[in-house]
Design a protein around this motif. Sequence first.
Motif, PDB file in Angstrom:
ATOM      1  N   ASN A 176       0.818  -1.142   0.064  1.00 54.17           N
ATOM      2  CA  ASN A 176      -0.021   0.016   0.047  1.00 54.17           C
ATOM      3  C   ASN A 176       0.679   1.263   0.001  1.00 54.17           C
ATOM      4  OD1 ASN A 176      -2.736  -0.559  -0.222  1.00 54.17           O
ATOM      5  ND2 ASN A 176      -2.591  -1.801   1.714  1.00 54.17           N
ATOM      6  N   ALA A 221      -6.580  -6.634  -2.182  1.00 54.94           N
ATOM      7  CA  ALA A 221      -7.235  -6.909  -0.891  1.00 54.94           C
ATOM      8  C   ALA A 221      -8.616  -7.601  -1.117  1.00 54.94           C
ATOM      9  CB  ALA A 221      -7.170  -5.820  -0.118  1.00 54.94           C
ATOM     10  N   VAL A 232      -6.577  -7.017   4.476  1.00 57.40           N
ATOM     11  CA  VAL A 232      -6.689  -5.553   4.411  1.00 57.40           C
ATOM     12  C   VAL A 232      -5.212  -4.830   4.054  1.00 57.40           C
ATOM     13  CG1 VAL A 232      -8.843  -5.318   5.738  1.00 57.40           C
ATOM     14  CG2 VAL A 232      -6.599  -5.216   6.936  1.00 57.40           C
ATOM     15  N   ARG A 261      -5.229  -1.988  -1.922  1.00 53.67           N
ATOM     16  CA  ARG A 261      -6.789  -1.814  -1.616  1.00 53.67           C
ATOM     17  C   ARG A 261      -7.124  -1.022  -2.770  1.00 53.67           C
ATOM     18  NH1 ARG A 261      -7.619  -0.710   3.705  1.00 53.67           N
ATOM     19  NH2 ARG A 261      -9.861  -0.034   2.901  1.00 53.67           N
TER      20      ARG A 261
END
Lengths: 689, 618
Positions: A221, A248, A254, A258
């Motif tokens: 991320n 994700a 998570v 994402r």
Amino acid sequence: MEPGLPCFIFFTLVGFVFTSFNDFHHNNTQHHDYCVLGAGPAGLQMGYFLSKAKRDYIILERNSGPGSFFEKYPRHRKLISINKIHTGRRNREFNLRHDWNSLLSDRPDLLFKRVSSEFYPPADKLPLYLSMFEKELGLKVRYRVDVGRIRAVESAAERSYILTDQQGGDYTCRVLLVATGLWVPQMVEFVGSDLVEGYESISTNPEDYKDQAVLILGKGNSAFETAQSIIGTAGRVHMLSSSPVRLAWQTHYVGDLRAVNNELIDTYQLKSLDGLVEARLEKIVIAERKDQCKRAPGGKKKAKRRQFYLMLKKYPQNSHDKNSSGVTQEELSGYIIDNFPMRKPYDRVIRCLGFRFNFSIFDSSASPPNSENAKGRLPGITAWYEGKDSPGLFVLGTASHSRDYRASAGGFIHGFRYTARAVHRVLEHRYHGNAWPSINLSTTQLLSWILKRISEASGPYQMFEVVGDVILLQGPRCEYVEEFLLQALPRFSSLSGHQVSSHGFIVLVMQYGKKKIDYLGHGRAETDWTKAWKSNFLHPVLYYYDRLPTEEEMRMRPHGWPLPRPKAIHHMVEDFLTEWDGPLSHIQPLRHFLEHCVQTDLRAFYADSCFRAALTHRKPPLFCQQGYLNRQGLSRSTQLLQHTFDNGPPRSQHHDAGTSDANPAFPSYLAPAGGCLSSGLKLDFCQLH
Amino acid sequence: MGWPQDLRLGWPFVAKSTVLKPKNESESELLMYKITLFLECGSAKPCCLNCFCVCRGGKEFLSFDLDTVFDVNSMVAEVLFAILREEVKYVHTDADLLAMERTARGKKDMVLCYVQSLGTQEHRSIMETAYVYGSKHQFILITGGPVLKQLGANESSLSSRVWFLHCRIPGGFSTPTASERCPVTRMRRALSTLNLHSFLQLMEAPLVLEVDVDPSSVPPPQFPYQLTPQVFLFSRPATEHLDRDAAGALAWRLRGVALLLLVHRQSPAVKTPEEFNVAYRRPEKVRQFRGELNDEVAASVFENTGNLMDLDSITQLTSENFHSEVAQSSLTVVLFYLKWDAVSMAFLSSFIEVAEKLEGKLVDDVLMSVVDCGEWTDLCAAQPSALVPFQPITEFPRVVLLRPQESPQYYESMLGSEALHRFIILLTVFADASAFVEAAMSLRGEVLSGLLMDGPAEKWYLGVAIEPELTVDNLPSFLSLGKALLLLFVGEEEDEIGQRQNQELVEEMRRAVELGGARMERYLACWIHLGSTPAGMSVLGSYLGYMPPLPALVLTHLPNREEVYQYPADNVVAAPSVLQWLQRIEDGAELPAGNATRQLQKCFEQSCQKFLLLHKHT
């Protein structure tokens, strides 16, 4: 001679001296039962539990405020933890399923939504929230205490930890709770790694990347967040790491990429000069062109922009110095393979590889080992979050993620707030003799209670496959223990203070299906309850055991399973609304499973049916025994349709993973099938099958 | 079946768009019958307006108004009926039926169908079956009235039904009636194509099979009878002829319900103990696809979800309004419930009834309220405090009564509207009348309501335990005494004579108790009035395995014993002989009620829903 012994003698003496000085507020050594290291979300969360239990604790924080990580990170200042305020529900527990930033407390208003209403909130709001949390609950935090060294000392009676701060002050504590988070940028050594900029220090102004070719190392991320911010200004953005990008929404993890950060995937696949490449970082070389530098005429003042080339180690390099990062044209990978995808030079190479645990402050006497997973970046800990080889030291928060690395939510606030609570319960039992909180229920109420938990509980929902409810069966009653650490199940009794009776126990777990499917494709959802075990989305699964599994059984459990093979297992079919309240699809099959586990008819009956059962059976159904025979029978309401008594016998719809159906441990309830074929008065309640 | 391949269905002008959808659906279903659906018949000229037509050989063959073919079921049913109109006959009177039976005698069996309304799924199922079996059996549609009466069915309450008329004379076993009418078997299962198919298959099964092996080694029925139970009757050489007759007679009664096998007991392969003369094998359990709710409370609640409960008369408490609402009323009755808990929802319905009853009356200041614990979980689970005075709720449904500045009171009586209503009224009455306040404080609830109840219940609450009437409400109190129950079952009186007779019976019981003196202390003598307590009926049936003539005197719940004893049915209930009978039971001289045959009956009764009386071999 053992190296610990002089230390032991020294500290016992010092400890003695300082104890006697404590009354005079001597500043050099403080004693606490509990030291919490770090005032981030995990530290404050633990502080709340300790404070509520009125324990002697102190939270030590090197910075001047709580949650200082979030003062700097994420660099582009947008949190990707969901702050879903509008759920249409008023159930606080249920709403925590969709609130990824709040900490647990008994204050209904002490939630993150007070500081931000944005779905992806700005990072600055988190320290603000933590500060509010700390102040309103009056947590004991000492700021600007920078602990540089942690040692363990052991006496015959107990082990304690000594923390030394920047001024040489010592904190001695029986239990050390390490909630320091992950601060140290993760780096990989390769030729030319010194030419690379780090996520921690790059410019966050997109203008600084105008027209530049940027290579980002990493596909997590932070890498995508960086790519996203420069996508509009940079000329081309390439991303490189060893494994393909993990989305994700496909992995249910998570921490994987994402959707909020994944614009670059769009631009890559829509042919806009961006792209993703796979290569092991240890195998790459980043180099500047030597010849290009040479060609620059000495007299010119105008500094030429530096250019970096990516090469692979496997191609020969003529250079004498293997570690030098200058190359000639002949050495360039693009020269050797004319269609090498990264043959064009980059203006910048940025490392976005995440962070690692700071092991350096731990003395060898106190240091937890490196985790076996996560490239050793995290401390290795037990299933109850205690450091391996360092009893009394527990790891909380993001640093504890090795337990569910890349699987559940333990590395994130919405996950570790629950593990912190579980660790606190372990501490309460181990050091203060308080058994885990539990609720004593009538077995006839168990069905409703499980449905209640399934429909609202946030812990097992967020920390799926890591925490689960344990239901201790005890005949007509049962003990409901919430949110136990599943991996610690072999030690359930010693950790929780609850005993497992011969009736066995049930574990309620939320889990995803194990099959990789097309998550947006046809037939992704199972709707038929008879095929509940094929459910793909998060759904409740109940495991029934007649005894605690051993450590060995836990280790040898089937791949991907959170628990070893039980005696009986029951999947509740996935529910689009995550409420699991369908009378036929969810409730009745669950009741059948429970009936099998407790060997008792768990149906409810109206008073007139109980009347019949009481006159024709020695032991009418449990519901009649506990209700009707206690003069609390259920009368028929005139508004409801009349249904007859004879609705058939209890049937079990479950997959029996174990051996036999008839368990001799439950003789007193349900006679074996077919055993009631007699007129006259029946001993137990059952019907012809 | 050789239906013309060129049969075409025309759909010239589809005026209503809603009709399009069923058309498309039925298209694929009609294909099964080799019928193609076209927008038009062979010619370009539309056959009719706003209608639906069937074409054969390019010409219009039949047309239906669009009102009669509204969905897939109606379309399939109507089209098949049109096609089969030569084969399927309509019969309106019993005379017509008799005439048909005469013609069919010895040739064809007949399938008699009554369809409650045309175009339904039942209609379609019948037509589909007729399509398949039309050449084998004569299908007849009846329109109700006299024909139904002849079949012994009541038209007003009748849903669609099917009967099978055995007009081909079956060989081997004689028919039960010697009349000229064909024997009839009614289809008992729900009317669906699949059930019809298996019903017709079953009609072709041999009436009685004779075997020389033990029932346990007889294979379970094979397809298509795998869902049918098997009944085995044991025959001895001496009674073989009689046994065959009995088996035949029974087989006729069980036709369509069970398969009958006659086992020749003299065969050495038969291992079943001598004491059994009947055996029964249930069909293999088939896995239900959807299943039904097998919890009577859940079934009554959830199958009623269409009728949403009217919550207007009650206040819904939340974490936010709880304190203010409770503070405003002198008495707050709170029901804590969970939506998915059937018992909660069943009681909620009663709770609303009470609230509505109280609304009309001048009951001061009673707030009838509910808390949905699925939503206000923090309120229901709150630790007790000044604001939340009650204990965390872990039992549903739970009724708590709250008064300002008083500790909460938990309602622990029957979960029903009557009991709750009585409880609340008593509380308010006593709280208002100052003289009784103190008494009310100590007597609240159960005891109070007991004192004020009238009728026989009053007696037992006051400690009189001789020959009380046993009811659903008071049985728990009796059982808690732990005595053996001497139960007199009396029937509903039709007139004064009956009442007097029942009174005399009860008197006789009283005399028996008096006469027995201390000897009777171990028994609790009481009576169940089957009119006021109909639940007693199945209790009696369960004790004995059949319904005996009334009155019936039964001894049950003997300490540590399962046996039930029945007072000889042909003896008059008289105090001395009752006492003698009890003495004989104590001496072990009486046989308990119930035996193997009755067990089978009972089992059969439950599985087949038809009471079956089997006679013992002589």
